[in-house]
Motif scaffolding. Structure first.
Motif, PDB file in Angstrom:
ATOM      1  N   SER A 298      30.813  70.526 -13.378  1.00  0.00           N
ATOM      2  CA  SER A 298      31.384  70.775 -15.090  1.00  0.00           C
ATOM      3  C   SER A 298      30.810  71.851 -15.546  1.00  0.00           C
ATOM      4  N   LEU A 299      31.407  73.323 -15.573  1.00  0.00           N
ATOM      5  CA  LEU A 299      30.445  74.123 -16.184  1.00  0.00           C
ATOM      6  C   LEU A 299      30.672  74.239 -17.910  1.00  0.00           C
ATOM      7  N   THR A 300      29.268  74.209 -18.237  1.00  0.00           N
ATOM      8  CA  THR A 300      29.366  74.658 -19.132  1.00  0.00           C
ATOM      9  C   THR A 300      28.767  75.798 -19.250  1.00  0.00           C
ATOM     10  N   SER A 301      29.149  76.953 -20.592  1.00  0.00           N
ATOM     11  CA  SER A 301      28.718  78.160 -20.572  1.00  0.00           C
ATOM     12  C   SER A 301      27.888  78.274 -22.052  1.00  0.00           C
ATOM     13  N   ILE A 302      26.452  78.892 -21.685  1.00  0.00           N
ATOM     14  CA  ILE A 302      25.747  79.081 -22.600  1.00  0.00           C
ATOM     15  C   ILE A 302      25.192  80.544 -22.217  1.00  0.00           C
ATOM     16  N   THR A 303      24.232  80.906 -23.438  1.00  0.00           N
ATOM     17  CA  THR A 303      24.396  82.259 -23.580  1.00  0.00           C
ATOM     18  C   THR A 303      22.210  82.628 -22.871  1.00  0.00           C
ATOM     19  N   THR A 304      22.248  84.430 -23.858  1.00  0.00           N
ATOM     20  CA  THR A 304      21.252  84.236 -22.691  1.00  0.00           C
ATOM     21  C   THR A 304      19.992  83.868 -23.418  1.00  0.00           C
ATOM     22  N   ASP A 305      19.860  83.293 -25.002  1.00  0.00           N
ATOM     23  CA  ASP A 305      18.904  82.519 -25.165  1.00  0.00           C
ATOM     24  C   ASP A 305      18.737  81.359 -25.227  1.00  0.00           C
ATOM     25  N   GLN A 306      19.572  80.369 -24.579  1.00  0.00           N
ATOM     26  CA  GLN A 306      19.373  79.690 -24.069  1.00  0.00           C
ATOM     27  C   GLN A 306      19.021  79.012 -22.909  1.00  0.00           C
ATOM     28  N   TYR A 307      19.240  80.132 -21.878  1.00  0.00           N
ATOM     29  CA  TYR A 307      18.228  80.471 -20.405  1.00  0.00           C
ATOM     30  C   TYR A 307      16.779  81.296 -20.685  1.00  0.00           C
ATOM     31  N   PRO A 308      16.181  81.485 -20.930  1.00  0.00           N
ATOM     32  CA  PRO A 308      15.277  81.906 -21.063  1.00  0.00           C
ATOM     33  C   PRO A 308      14.599  82.485 -19.662  1.00  0.00           C
ATOM     34  N   THR A 309      14.334  83.745 -19.685  1.00  0.00           N
ATOM     35  CA  THR A 309      13.289  84.379 -17.645  1.00  0.00           C
ATOM     36  C   THR A 309      12.409  85.291 -18.588  1.00  0.00           C
ATOM     37  N   PRO A 310      10.975  85.141 -17.736  1.00  0.00           N
ATOM     38  CA  PRO A 310       9.941  86.003 -17.976  1.00  0.00           C
ATOM     39  C   PRO A 310      11.013  87.391 -17.848  1.00  0.00           C
ATOM     40  N   ALA A 311      11.736  87.692 -17.318  1.00  0.00           N
ATOM     41  CA  ALA A 311      12.218  89.594 -17.240  1.00  0.00           C
ATOM     42  C   ALA A 311      13.777  89.443 -18.175  1.00  0.00           C
ATOM     43  N   LYS A 312      13.834  90.058 -19.111  1.00  0.00           N
ATOM     44  CA  LYS A 312      15.032  90.790 -19.579  1.00  0.00           C
ATOM     45  C   LYS A 312      16.342  91.208 -19.056  1.00  0.00           C
ATOM     46  N   ARG A 313      17.517  90.270 -18.754  1.00  0.00           N
ATOM     47  CA  ARG A 313      18.566  90.552 -18.534  1.00  0.00           C
ATOM     48  C   ARG A 313      19.504  91.604 -18.667  1.00  0.00           C
ATOM     49  N   PRO A 314      20.340  92.310 -18.174  1.00  0.00           N
ATOM     50  CA  PRO A 314      21.094  93.642 -19.062  1.00  0.00           C
ATOM     51  C   PRO A 314      22.267  91.916 -19.117  1.00  0.00           C
ATOM     52  N   HIS A 315      22.443  92.176 -20.843  1.00  0.00           N
ATOM     53  CA  HIS A 315      23.692  91.782 -21.392  1.00  0.00           C
ATOM     54  C   HIS A 315      24.892  92.895 -21.066  1.00  0.00           C
ATOM     55  N   ASN A 316      24.940  93.661 -20.539  1.00  0.00           N
ATOM     56  CA  ASN A 316      26.405  94.544 -19.671  1.00  0.00           C
ATOM     57  C   ASN A 316      26.306  94.806 -18.277  1.00  0.00           C
ATOM     58  N   SER A 317      25.979  94.902 -17.366  1.00  0.00           N
ATOM     59  CA  SER A 317      25.497  95.659 -15.520  1.00  0.00           C
ATOM     60  C   SER A 317      27.049  95.510 -15.135  1.00  0.00           C
ATOM     61  N   ARG A 318      27.978  95.975 -16.321  1.00  0.00           N
ATOM     62  CA  ARG A 318      29.471  96.685 -15.683  1.00  0.00           C
ATOM     63  C   ARG A 318      29.270  98.179 -15.423  1.00  0.00           C
ATOM     64  N   LEU A 319      29.503  98.507 -14.147  1.00  0.00           N
ATOM     65  CA  LEU A 319      28.876  99.448 -13.426  1.00  0.00           C
ATOM     66  C   LEU A 319      30.401 100.039 -13.029  1.00  0.00           C
ATOM     67  N   SER A 320      30.919 101.620 -13.672  1.00  0.00           N
ATOM     68  CA  SER A 320      32.356 102.247 -12.978  1.00  0.00           C
ATOM     69  C   SER A 320      32.098 102.601 -11.976  1.00  0.00           C
ATOM     70  N   THR A 321      32.923 102.766 -10.644  1.00  0.00           N
ATOM     71  CA  THR A 321      32.768 103.412  -9.949  1.00  0.00           C
ATOM     72  C   THR A 321      34.167 104.602  -8.980  1.00  0.00           C
ATOM     73  N   ASP A 322      34.173 104.938 -10.582  1.00  0.00           N
ATOM     74  CA  ASP A 322      35.071 105.999 -10.437  1.00  0.00           C
ATOM     75  C   ASP A 322      35.359 107.696  -9.320  1.00  0.00           C
ATOM     76  N   LYS A 323      33.702 107.920 -10.351  1.00  0.00           N
ATOM     77  CA  LYS A 323      32.749 108.772  -9.377  1.00  0.00           C
ATOM     78  C   LYS A 323      32.545 108.611  -7.415  1.00  0.00           C
ATOM     79  N   ILE A 324      32.350 107.447  -7.281  1.00  0.00           N
ATOM     80  CA  ILE A 324      32.097 107.271  -6.019  1.00  0.00           C
ATOM     81  C   ILE A 324      33.680 107.245  -5.126  1.00  0.00           C
ATOM     82  N   THR A 325      34.735 106.898  -6.053  1.00  0.00           N
ATOM     83  CA  THR A 325      35.700 106.460  -5.573  1.00  0.00           C
ATOM     84  C   THR A 325      36.800 108.055  -5.171  1.00  0.00           C
ATOM     85  N   ASP A 326      36.101 108.635  -6.053  1.00  0.00           N
ATOM     86  CA  ASP A 326      36.587 110.137  -6.111  1.00  0.00           C
ATOM     87  C   ASP A 326      36.236 110.818  -5.280  1.00  0.00           C
TER      88      ASP A 326
END
Length: 293
Positions: free
Chosen positions: A244-272
């Protein structure tokens, strides 16, 4: 092509070695950190001067994101000074350097996918050291490709897929962060992309050097990624029932280093530029048995 690979035992380095070692037109020198400490300037320059590669694939990195917060000096040595020495040596012999970087150079607050033109603002030591490495490589060697990627996994390394399979084998329920988003990226696809670029360079094609993004599609949260992993694990009869998988927030799973909320990278340039398509990470999980060893 005379190719030198650093970090040969890492996720991307392993695939680079596997792919290039079978190609008859490639003369390969692949080294791990014991065989070449990239923070040792004199050794770096000696190896490169002796071997005289056309292409340097720098797959060596300090990737312990949380540990970097306290291990600052070593993180900068491996992620910034080492790449600088490689790039300087590349310039000296007229080689090109293909250097792997990360989504952590961004703050993660943007809506939508990051492009190569977006401003960088790393939030932790790991991202700051990788950004310093990008700057050092770009300054030291005009013939550079800086390949930013994210959420890397494969069958052999320490990564999210392997962690999920290990935990899922012994637990009935897992809590997974659901408010961080990115594109899972198969290390073998990164290696293929780098080799494709390298061949364009060594063939004498006109190449636009600089920064490129490469990661996987579709973009998902860690929680959604875990759902796919376990669905495939059940479909392929690796486990009888997914936890069973439960979705939690970043605040509920603290880590020493801050993780980016958005790591989406556009790959349009390398494709072109290189006809390199985004990593098909779901296809990379089709034989999930290979990740359980």
């Amino acid at each position: 092509m005379r190719a030198l690979i650093t970090g040969k035992d890492g996720q991307v380095g392993t695939h680079l070695v596997k792919l290039l070692s079978t190609q008859e037109d490639v003369i390969l020198l692949a080294l791990n950190s014991h065989e070449l400490d990239i923070t040792n300037e004199s050794l770096v320059k000696k190896h490169i001067a002796d071997f005289k590669p056309d292409i340097i694939f720098n797959a060596a990195a300090y990737t312990a994101v949380d540990k970097a917060e306290s291990d600052i000096e070593l993180a900068y040595q491996v992620n910034a000074k080492g790449p600088q020495y490689l790039a300087e040596a590349a310039t000296h012999i007229g080689a090109a350097i293909l250097h792997i970087s990360t989504d952590y150079v961004f703050n993660g607050d943007k809506d939508g996918a990051y492009t190569e033109c977006d401003l960088t603002e790393p939030q932790g030591v790991y991202g700051q050291s990788k950004l310093a490495g990008e700057a050092a490589v770009a300054k030291a060697c005009d013939r550079h490709i800086l390949l930013r990627t994210a959420w890397v996994f494969d069958e052999n390394g320490n990564n999210f897929v392997k962690t999920m399979l290990r935990l899922g084998a012994t637990r009935d329920a897992l809590s997974i962060v659901g408010d961080q988003f990115g594109g899972p990226t198969y290390a073998g696809d990164i290696a293929i992309a780098l080799i494709k670029i390298a061949k364009r360079i060594t063939q004498g094609d006109v190449v636009e050097y600089g920064v490129y993004h490469y990661s996987g599609l579709p973009h998902v949260s860690w929680h959604e990624f875990a759902e796919v992993i376990f669905n495939m694990t059940v479909e392929q009869n690796i486990i009888a029932k997914k936890p069973s998988l439960t979705s939690i927030t970043t605040d509920q799973y603290p880590t020493p280093a801050k993780r980016p909320h958005n790591s989406r990278l556009s790959t349009d340039k390398i494709t072109d530029a290189f006809s390199v398509e985004a990593s098909d990470w779901k296809a990379a999980l089709n034989n999930i048995q290979s990740y359980t060893g």
